[in-house]
Design a protein around this motif. Sequence first.
Motif, short mmCIF file in Angstrom:
data_model
loop_
_atom_site.label_atom_id
_atom_site.label_comp_id
_atom_site.label_asym_id
_atom_site.label_seq_id
_atom_site.Cartn_x
_atom_site.Cartn_y
_atom_site.Cartn_z
N VAL A 93 0.68 -1.22 -0.04
CA VAL A 93 0.17 0.08 0.00
C VAL A 93 0.92 1.23 -0.13
N GLY A 94 2.01 1.21 0.63
CA GLY A 94 2.96 2.39 0.71
C GLY A 94 3.58 2.74 -0.76
N CYS A 95 3.89 1.48 -1.33
CA CYS A 95 4.44 1.86 -2.64
C CYS A 95 3.33 2.21 -3.73
N LEU A 96 2.36 1.76 -3.57
CA LEU A 96 1.21 2.20 -4.45
C LEU A 96 0.91 3.88 -4.13
N HIS A 97 0.86 4.41 -2.91
CA HIS A 97 0.60 5.55 -2.67
C HIS A 97 1.97 6.33 -2.98
N ILE B 202 -6.08 1.90 -5.69
CA ILE B 202 -5.27 2.27 -4.36
C ILE B 202 -6.27 2.29 -3.42
N ILE C 165 -6.69 5.37 -9.07
CA ILE C 165 -7.14 5.81 -7.99
C ILE C 165 -8.05 4.58 -7.45
N PHE D 173 1.56 6.84 -6.66
CA PHE D 173 0.49 7.85 -6.93
C PHE D 173 0.84 9.22 -6.92
N VAL D 174 1.64 9.68 -5.83
CA VAL D 174 2.30 11.02 -5.85
C VAL D 174 3.13 11.31 -6.96
N SER E 206 -6.21 0.13 -0.16
CA SER E 206 -6.14 0.78 1.08
C SER E 206 -7.26 0.17 1.94
#
Length: 150
Positions: free
Chosen positions: A50-54, A101, A98, A57-58, A105
């Motif tokens: 989830v952190g790598c996905l975020h 993600i 999105i 995304f950024v 999440s």
Amino acid sequence: MMYDVLLFTHSWLRWVVLILALINIYKSFVGNKGSIPYGKGEKGLAGAFVGCLHLTFVLGLILYFISPFAYQAFGGSESVMKNATLRFWAVEHAFVMILAIAAASIGKAKAKRAESDPEKFKAQLIFFSIALVLMLSRIPWGETGRLFRF
């Protein structure tokens, strides 16, 4: 220059995300059967996914506003929805990622709140699988130059 670095990082981080998704889904499948306990390692893998996905995304959000596609989509004279390439990058890719993600999440949050280990794994299995399918549907597989940027 900054655009190229961000695009390279965003593109290669995709592979980390996909590998982490597959590992998490496999472990969740096995754990859902009650074969393994949900421990710190599983929690860490889910967090890494989830952190790598975020992070992806950024980077993608920054790229969204500085890319030539954004200029063409929002500043050009052609309608975004009438041009398949512009529509893919300006609308479809961004929107579906999105959703992916959000699914991942939600899966992580449901796993955190679940009472038993099989319930934790089941939540991850369902929502991480949904996220993976969504991501796979909007990666430009036909454009090999975009898959492996060097």
